[in-house]
Scaffold this motif. Sequence first.
Motif, PDB file in Angstrom:
ATOM      1  N   VAL A   1      15.208  96.228 151.762  1.00 11.55           N
ATOM      2  CA  VAL A   1      15.701  96.015 150.395  1.00 11.55           C
ATOM      3  C   VAL A   1      16.745  95.093 150.234  1.00 11.55           C
ATOM      4  O   VAL A   1      17.585  94.766 151.073  1.00 11.55           O
ATOM      5  N   ARG A   2      16.357  94.117 149.159  1.00 11.08           N
ATOM      6  CA  ARG A   2      17.119  92.933 149.111  1.00 11.08           C
ATOM      7  C   ARG A   2      17.839  93.105 147.629  1.00 11.08           C
ATOM      8  O   ARG A   2      17.250  93.419 146.830  1.00 11.08           O
ATOM      9  N   LEU A   3      19.144  92.538 147.635  1.00 15.95           N
ATOM     10  CA  LEU A   3      19.902  93.021 146.394  1.00 15.95           C
ATOM     11  C   LEU A   3      20.287  91.432 145.880  1.00 15.95           C
ATOM     12  O   LEU A   3      20.247  90.490 146.659  1.00 15.95           O
ATOM     13  N   SER A   4      20.441  91.341 144.738  1.00 19.04           N
ATOM     14  CA  SER A   4      20.919  90.044 144.050  1.00 19.04           C
ATOM     15  C   SER A   4      22.645  89.868 143.947  1.00 19.04           C
ATOM     16  O   SER A   4      22.964  88.994 143.848  1.00 19.04           O
ATOM     17  N   ALA A   5      23.054  90.970 144.797  1.00 16.08           N
ATOM     18  CA  ALA A   5      24.622  91.057 144.850  1.00 16.08           C
ATOM     19  C   ALA A   5      24.949  91.074 145.964  1.00 16.08           C
ATOM     20  O   ALA A   5      24.374  91.754 146.981  1.00 16.08           O
ATOM     21  N   ASP A   6      26.231  90.505 146.753  1.00 12.18           N
ATOM     22  CA  ASP A   6      26.542  90.816 147.992  1.00 12.18           C
ATOM     23  C   ASP A   6      27.176  92.478 148.260  1.00 12.18           C
ATOM     24  O   ASP A   6      27.638  93.039 147.430  1.00 12.18           O
ATOM     25  N   LEU A   7      26.728  92.906 149.420  1.00 12.69           N
ATOM     26  CA  LEU A   7      27.118  94.215 149.831  1.00 12.69           C
ATOM     27  C   LEU A   7      28.359  94.160 150.391  1.00 12.69           C
ATOM     28  O   LEU A   7      29.062  93.036 150.924  1.00 12.69           O
ATOM     29  N   ALA A   8      29.260  95.343 150.385  1.00  8.97           N
ATOM     30  CA  ALA A   8      30.679  95.469 150.794  1.00  8.97           C
ATOM     31  C   ALA A   8      30.716  95.176 152.469  1.00  8.97           C
ATOM     32  O   ALA A   8      29.436  95.449 153.066  1.00  8.97           O
ATOM     33  N   ASP A   9      31.561  94.709 153.025  1.00  4.77           N
ATOM     34  CA  ASP A   9      31.552  94.511 154.368  1.00  4.77           C
ATOM     35  C   ASP A   9      31.322  95.829 155.155  1.00  4.77           C
ATOM     36  O   ASP A   9      30.444  95.660 156.336  1.00  4.77           O
ATOM     37  N   ARG A  10      31.810  96.872 154.923  1.00  3.14           N
ATOM     38  CA  ARG A  10      31.314  98.222 155.405  1.00  3.14           C
ATOM     39  C   ARG A  10      30.560  99.077 154.618  1.00  3.14           C
ATOM     40  O   ARG A  10      30.752  99.152 153.706  1.00  3.14           O
ATOM     41  N   GLN A  11      29.266  99.332 155.487  1.00  4.09           N
ATOM     42  CA  GLN A  11      28.489 100.252 154.845  1.00  4.09           C
ATOM     43  C   GLN A  11      28.328 101.513 155.776  1.00  4.09           C
ATOM     44  O   GLN A  11      28.096 101.576 156.935  1.00  4.09           O
ATOM     45  N   ALA A  12      28.102 102.841 155.232  1.00  6.32           N
ATOM     46  CA  ALA A  12      27.842 103.975 156.079  1.00  6.32           C
ATOM     47  C   ALA A  12      26.202 103.884 155.875  1.00  6.32           C
ATOM     48  O   ALA A  12      25.753 104.669 154.647  1.00  6.32           O
ATOM     49  N   LEU A  13      25.329 103.653 156.500  1.00 10.91           N
ATOM     50  CA  LEU A  13      24.006 103.792 156.400  1.00 10.91           C
ATOM     51  C   LEU A  13      23.266 104.731 156.970  1.00 10.91           C
ATOM     52  O   LEU A  13      23.829 105.257 158.217  1.00 10.91           O
ATOM     53  N   ALA A  14      22.389 105.142 156.536  1.00 15.33           N
ATOM     54  CA  ALA A  14      21.505 106.298 156.853  1.00 15.33           C
ATOM     55  C   ALA A  14      20.859 105.960 158.471  1.00 15.33           C
ATOM     56  O   ALA A  14      20.442 104.840 158.795  1.00 15.33           O
ATOM     57  N   GLY A  15      20.666 107.105 159.078  1.00 14.04           N
ATOM     58  CA  GLY A  15      20.175 106.603 160.663  1.00 14.04           C
ATOM     59  C   GLY A  15      18.815 106.032 160.121  1.00 14.04           C
ATOM     60  O   GLY A  15      18.083 106.257 159.299  1.00 14.04           O
ATOM     61  N   GLY A  16      18.261 105.157 161.212  1.00 15.48           N
ATOM     62  CA  GLY A  16      16.968 104.366 160.882  1.00 15.48           C
ATOM     63  C   GLY A  16      17.216 103.080 160.247  1.00 15.48           C
ATOM     64  O   GLY A  16      16.449 102.488 160.006  1.00 15.48           O
ATOM     65  N   CYS A  17      18.479 102.858 159.637  1.00 16.74           N
ATOM     66  CA  CYS A  17      18.840 101.729 158.704  1.00 16.74           C
ATOM     67  C   CYS A  17      19.580 100.788 159.307  1.00 16.74           C
ATOM     68  O   CYS A  17      20.573 101.226 159.962  1.00 16.74           O
ATOM     69  N   ALA A  18      19.478  99.476 159.060  1.00 13.32           N
ATOM     70  CA  ALA A  18      20.452  98.378 159.797  1.00 13.32           C
ATOM     71  C   ALA A  18      20.743  97.385 158.719  1.00 13.32           C
ATOM     72  O   ALA A  18      19.615  97.100 158.101  1.00 13.32           O
ATOM     73  N   ARG A  19      21.669  96.818 158.589  1.00 11.27           N
ATOM     74  CA  ARG A  19      21.982  95.824 157.605  1.00 11.27           C
ATOM     75  C   ARG A  19      21.324  94.429 158.383  1.00 11.27           C
ATOM     76  O   ARG A  19      21.638  94.243 159.535  1.00 11.27           O
ATOM     77  N   ALA A  20      20.797  93.768 157.428  1.00 12.90           N
ATOM     78  CA  ALA A  20      20.029  92.500 157.945  1.00 12.90           C
ATOM     79  C   ALA A  20      20.640  91.302 157.409  1.00 12.90           C
ATOM     80  O   ALA A  20      20.050  90.281 157.506  1.00 12.90           O
ATOM     81  N   GLY A  21      21.734  91.283 156.480  1.00 15.76           N
ATOM     82  CA  GLY A  21      22.204  90.199 155.995  1.00 15.76           C
ATOM     83  C   GLY A  21      23.442  90.613 154.935  1.00 15.76           C
ATOM     84  O   GLY A  21      23.581  91.864 154.639  1.00 15.76           O
ATOM     85  N   LEU A  22      23.731  89.467 154.311  1.00 11.02           N
ATOM     86  CA  LEU A  22      24.895  89.804 153.151  1.00 11.02           C
ATOM     87  C   LEU A  22      24.462  90.681 151.972  1.00 11.02           C
ATOM     88  O   LEU A  22      24.991  91.301 151.616  1.00 11.02           O
ATOM     89  N   ARG A  23      22.981  90.493 151.692  1.00 19.63           N
ATOM     90  CA  ARG A  23      22.525  91.230 150.686  1.00 19.63           C
ATOM     91  C   ARG A  23      21.169  92.200 151.241  1.00 19.63           C
ATOM     92  O   ARG A  23      20.229  92.274 150.274  1.00 19.63           O
ATOM     93  N   GLU A  24      21.000  92.219 152.416  1.00 16.03           N
ATOM     94  CA  GLU A  24      19.714  92.913 152.841  1.00 16.03           C
ATOM     95  C   GLU A  24      19.893  94.262 153.758  1.00 16.03           C
ATOM     96  O   GLU A  24      20.940  94.070 154.485  1.00 16.03           O
ATOM     97  N   VAL A  25      19.143  95.176 153.794  1.00 19.30           N
ATOM     98  CA  VAL A  25      19.317  96.275 154.574  1.00 19.30           C
ATOM     99  C   VAL A  25      17.890  96.671 154.884  1.00 19.30           C
ATOM    100  O   VAL A  25      16.825  96.445 153.945  1.00 19.30           O
TER     101      VAL A  25
END
Length: 166
Positions: free
Chosen positions: A78-102
Amino acid sequence: MEVVAVRRGVVRSVVVAGLLVLGGAGAGPAGASAGASAGPEADVAYHGQVALAHGRLRIWLVPENEGPAALANATLRVRLSADLADRQALAGGCARAGLREVVCETGQLPLHGRGRHVGLVLDLREREPEVVVRIDTWWNGGATDRNHANNEHVVLALDTGDAYAF
């Protein structure tokens, strides 16, 4: 309904495997080299909804496989056109892959079957009037997927709280 719930170590190994594949010459978004058929053929598809309200993006989707072969696992991006906040509570099996990617694991994708339902609530760094959400397959274990029309989506979500289907 099964929700993504796997160990983070598994996601990291899939993410690392995807990075290694993407680092190779000629690797495409799903990790298959152009013109080469290294693994089974599968038709991964994603269907779901995206909603944006007050700087919070909600994504719910179901990965599917139309075959002709089952897949042990895949990773959606999942890529976004906007930056993600620094802290995210992601679902299990998910990981942050960049400023705008999960990235998230799909789990097993049986022939003509569904993987885990994936639900994400992503906080944006700043409130935006609209966000472009791009969803695609990041890694699929080397399978060939000839139909990208059903697993590469671009959705424009307006900050209205309305759900946009894909």
